[in-house]
Design a protein around this motif. Sequence first.
Motif, PDB file in Angstrom:
ATOM      1  N   VAL A  34       0.846  -1.198   0.000  1.00 32.45           N
ATOM      2  CA  VAL A  34       0.000   0.000   0.000  1.00 32.45           C
ATOM      3  C   VAL A  34       0.875   1.239   0.000  1.00 32.45           C
ATOM      4  O   VAL A  34       2.064   1.169   0.333  1.00 32.45           O
ATOM      5  CB  VAL A  34      -0.950   0.021   1.218  1.00 32.45           C
ATOM      6  N   GLY A  35       0.299   2.347  -0.367  1.00 31.70           N
ATOM      7  CA  GLY A  35       1.103   3.560  -0.377  1.00 31.70           C
ATOM      8  C   GLY A  35       0.366   4.730  -0.971  1.00 31.70           C
ATOM      9  O   GLY A  35      -0.871   4.737  -1.051  1.00 31.70           O
ATOM     10  N   TRP A  36       1.176   5.697  -1.411  1.00 37.05           N
ATOM     11  CA  TRP A  36       0.645   6.970  -1.870  1.00 37.05           C
ATOM     12  C   TRP A  36       1.328   7.428  -3.148  1.00 37.05           C
ATOM     13  O   TRP A  36       2.552   7.323  -3.267  1.00 37.05           O
ATOM     14  CB  TRP A  36       0.853   8.035  -0.795  1.00 37.05           C
ATOM     15  N   TYR A  37       0.515   7.919  -4.063  1.00 36.88           N
ATOM     16  CA  TYR A  37       0.970   8.662  -5.215  1.00 36.88           C
ATOM     17  C   TYR A  37       0.453  10.093  -5.048  1.00 36.88           C
ATOM     18  O   TYR A  37      -0.431  10.363  -4.243  1.00 36.88           O
ATOM     19  CB  TYR A  37       0.395   8.086  -6.511  1.00 36.88           C
ATOM     20  N   ARG A  38       0.990  10.977  -5.846  1.00 38.11           N
ATOM     21  CA  ARG A  38       0.456  12.334  -5.904  1.00 38.11           C
ATOM     22  C   ARG A  38       0.494  12.845  -7.332  1.00 38.11           C
ATOM     23  O   ARG A  38       1.299  12.401  -8.148  1.00 38.11           O
ATOM     24  CB  ARG A  38       1.219  13.281  -4.974  1.00 38.11           C
ATOM     25  N   GLN A  39      -0.408  13.784  -7.598  1.00 34.66           N
ATOM     26  CA  GLN A  39      -0.475  14.384  -8.923  1.00 34.66           C
ATOM     27  C   GLN A  39      -0.703  15.878  -8.775  1.00 34.66           C
ATOM     28  O   GLN A  39      -1.750  16.304  -8.259  1.00 34.66           O
ATOM     29  CB  GLN A  39      -1.572  13.751  -9.769  1.00 34.66           C
ATOM     30  N   ALA A  40       0.265  16.642  -9.240  1.00 37.56           N
ATOM     31  CA  ALA A  40       0.143  18.097  -9.249  1.00 37.56           C
ATOM     32  C   ALA A  40      -0.474  18.532 -10.569  1.00 37.56           C
ATOM     33  O   ALA A  40      -0.416  17.795 -11.567  1.00 37.56           O
ATOM     34  CB  ALA A  40       1.517  18.733  -9.059  1.00 37.56           C
ATOM     35  N   PRO A  41      -1.060  19.723 -10.616  1.00 44.64           N
ATOM     36  CA  PRO A  41      -1.698  20.193 -11.861  1.00 44.64           C
ATOM     37  C   PRO A  41      -0.729  20.173 -13.038  1.00 44.64           C
ATOM     38  O   PRO A  41       0.399  20.670 -12.928  1.00 44.64           O
ATOM     39  CB  PRO A  41      -2.114  21.619 -11.504  1.00 44.64           C
ATOM     40  N   GLY A  42      -1.157  19.561 -14.130  1.00 46.81           N
ATOM     41  CA  GLY A  42      -0.350  19.523 -15.339  1.00 46.81           C
ATOM     42  C   GLY A  42       0.809  18.554 -15.309  1.00 46.81           C
ATOM     43  O   GLY A  42       1.622  18.531 -16.237  1.00 46.81           O
ATOM     44  N   GLN A  43       0.882  17.741 -14.257  1.00 51.33           N
ATOM     45  CA  GLN A  43       1.983  16.808 -14.135  1.00 51.33           C
ATOM     46  C   GLN A  43       1.465  15.377 -14.040  1.00 51.33           C
ATOM     47  O   GLN A  43       0.296  15.136 -13.760  1.00 51.33           O
ATOM     48  CB  GLN A  43       2.835  17.143 -12.910  1.00 51.33           C
ATOM     49  N   GLN A  44       2.365  14.433 -14.291  1.00 50.78           N
ATOM     50  CA  GLN A  44       1.993  13.029 -14.187  1.00 50.78           C
ATOM     51  C   GLN A  44       1.931  12.611 -12.718  1.00 50.78           C
ATOM     52  O   GLN A  44       2.572  13.210 -11.851  1.00 50.78           O
ATOM     53  CB  GLN A  44       3.014  12.163 -14.936  1.00 50.78           C
ATOM     54  N   ARG A  45       1.148  11.584 -12.501  1.00 48.05           N
ATOM     55  CA  ARG A  45       1.083  11.017 -11.148  1.00 48.05           C
ATOM     56  C   ARG A  45       2.434  10.403 -10.817  1.00 48.05           C
ATOM     57  O   ARG A  45       3.027   9.694 -11.630  1.00 48.05           O
ATOM     58  CB  ARG A  45      -0.031   9.974 -11.090  1.00 48.05           C
ATOM     59  N   GLU A  46       2.922  10.659  -9.611  1.00 50.96           N
ATOM     60  CA  GLU A  46       4.223  10.133  -9.204  1.00 50.96           C
ATOM     61  C   GLU A  46       4.116   9.403  -7.871  1.00 50.96           C
ATOM     62  O   GLU A  46       3.319   9.775  -6.998  1.00 50.96           O
ATOM     63  CB  GLU A  46       5.261  11.260  -9.077  1.00 50.96           C
ATOM     64  N   LEU A  47       4.940   8.381  -7.735  1.00 52.25           N
ATOM     65  CA  LEU A  47       4.969   7.622  -6.491  1.00 52.25           C
ATOM     66  C   LEU A  47       5.591   8.463  -5.390  1.00 52.25           C
ATOM     67  O   LEU A  47       6.655   9.055  -5.580  1.00 52.25           O
ATOM     68  CB  LEU A  47       5.762   6.340  -6.679  1.00 52.25           C
ATOM     69  N   VAL A  48       4.949   8.498  -4.246  1.00 52.56           N
ATOM     70  CA  VAL A  48       5.467   9.207  -3.088  1.00 52.56           C
ATOM     71  C   VAL A  48       6.112   8.216  -2.111  1.00 52.56           C
ATOM     72  O   VAL A  48       7.256   8.389  -1.713  1.00 52.56           O
ATOM     73  CB  VAL A  48       4.348   9.983  -2.364  1.00 52.56           C
ATOM     74  N   ALA A  49       5.367   7.200  -1.721  1.00 59.51           N
ATOM     75  CA  ALA A  49       5.887   6.237  -0.747  1.00 59.51           C
ATOM     76  C   ALA A  49       5.079   4.959  -0.819  1.00 59.51           C
ATOM     77  O   ALA A  49       3.883   4.983  -1.131  1.00 59.51           O
ATOM     78  CB  ALA A  49       5.826   6.810   0.666  1.00 59.51           C
ATOM     79  N   THR A  50       5.769   3.870  -0.526  1.00 60.70           N
ATOM     80  CA  THR A  50       5.161   2.547  -0.490  1.00 60.70           C
ATOM     81  C   THR A  50       5.596   1.843   0.779  1.00 60.70           C
ATOM     82  O   THR A  50       6.741   1.990   1.211  1.00 60.70           O
ATOM     83  CB  THR A  50       5.613   1.703  -1.697  1.00 60.70           C
ATOM     84  N   ILE A  51       4.684   1.062   1.340  1.00 62.29           N
ATOM     85  CA  ILE A  51       5.050   0.135   2.409  1.00 62.29           C
ATOM     86  C   ILE A  51       4.503  -1.230   2.012  1.00 62.29           C
ATOM     87  O   ILE A  51       3.320  -1.375   1.689  1.00 62.29           O
ATOM     88  CB  ILE A  51       4.539   0.597   3.790  1.00 62.29           C
ATOM     89  N   THR A  52       5.377  -2.185   1.985  1.00 61.79           N
ATOM     90  CA  THR A  52       4.993  -3.508   1.495  1.00 61.79           C
ATOM     91  C   THR A  52       4.310  -4.332   2.595  1.00 61.79           C
ATOM     92  O   THR A  52       4.270  -3.933   3.764  1.00 61.79           O
ATOM     93  CB  THR A  52       6.208  -4.272   0.981  1.00 61.79           C
ATOM     94  N   SER A  53       3.830  -5.486   2.193  1.00 59.21           N
ATOM     95  CA  SER A  53       3.190  -6.388   3.142  1.00 59.21           C
ATOM     96  C   SER A  53       4.193  -6.890   4.180  1.00 59.21           C
ATOM     97  O   SER A  53       3.792  -7.308   5.269  1.00 59.21           O
ATOM     98  CB  SER A  53       2.557  -7.571   2.414  1.00 59.21           C
ATOM     99  N   THR A  54       5.481  -6.822   3.855  1.00 63.32           N
ATOM    100  CA  THR A  54       6.529  -7.232   4.788  1.00 63.32           C
ATOM    101  C   THR A  54       7.172  -6.035   5.493  1.00 63.32           C
ATOM    102  O   THR A  54       8.219  -6.168   6.113  1.00 63.32           O
ATOM    103  CB  THR A  54       7.612  -8.037   4.061  1.00 63.32           C
ATOM    104  N   LEU A  55       6.558  -4.883   5.363  1.00 62.54           N
ATOM    105  CA  LEU A  55       6.928  -3.648   6.057  1.00 62.54           C
ATOM    106  C   LEU A  55       8.182  -2.971   5.528  1.00 62.54           C
ATOM    107  O   LEU A  55       8.751  -2.091   6.195  1.00 62.54           O
ATOM    108  CB  LEU A  55       7.044  -3.874   7.568  1.00 62.54           C
ATOM    109  N   SER A  56       8.615  -3.335   4.323  1.00 57.62           N
ATOM    110  CA  SER A  56       9.661  -2.562   3.664  1.00 57.62           C
ATOM    111  C   SER A  56       9.062  -1.259   3.162  1.00 57.62           C
ATOM    112  O   SER A  56       7.886  -1.219   2.785  1.00 57.62           O
ATOM    113  CB  SER A  56      10.249  -3.344   2.499  1.00 57.62           C
ATOM    114  N   THR A  57       9.872  -0.219   3.142  1.00 57.79           N
ATOM    115  CA  THR A  57       9.380   1.090   2.693  1.00 57.79           C
ATOM    116  C   THR A  57      10.241   1.621   1.549  1.00 57.79           C
ATOM    117  O   THR A  57      11.441   1.359   1.475  1.00 57.79           O
ATOM    118  CB  THR A  57       9.376   2.110   3.836  1.00 57.79           C
ATOM    119  N   ILE A  58       9.579   2.364   0.676  1.00 59.45           N
ATOM    120  CA  ILE A  58      10.233   3.013  -0.454  1.00 59.45           C
ATOM    121  C   ILE A  58       9.724   4.441  -0.507  1.00 59.45           C
ATOM    122  O   ILE A  58       8.513   4.676  -0.353  1.00 59.45           O
ATOM    123  CB  ILE A  58       9.903   2.299  -1.776  1.00 59.45           C
TER     124      ILE A  58
END
Length: 117
Positions: A34-58
């Motif tokens: 699970v995690g979060w993306y964000r999209q600013a006006p006029g820009q592509q959606r970008e990955l912000v952060a992820t936390i995996t089922s095993t609790l690794s984070t990106i």
Amino acid sequence: QVQLVESGGGLVQTGGSLKLSCAASGTIFSLHNVGWYRQAPGQQRELVATITSTLSTIYADSVKGRFSISRDNAKNTVYLQMNSLNPEDTAVYYCYLRRLSPQYTYWGQGTQVTISS
């Protein structure tokens, strides 16, 4: 049916903090990345952060050291603590829930985060 409901967005000044929450239903939350993306006006959606089922984070390089992602499997909720916010963080933030095998992704409806200078 899987549902993701975000909350916690809003308007804050530069240097402020916000904490986003995303509550999931209709699935076994703990099995998913699970995690979060964000999209600013006029820009592509970008990955912000992820936390995996095993609790690794990106994290995206742009938020490392400022944002922290966590999850509470008992509450089926993922959080994004955002500190030292700046106007470049202004965007609609979307939470997601993803399974790699079989492959699928569900999205929340988005929550607006606006940082004033």
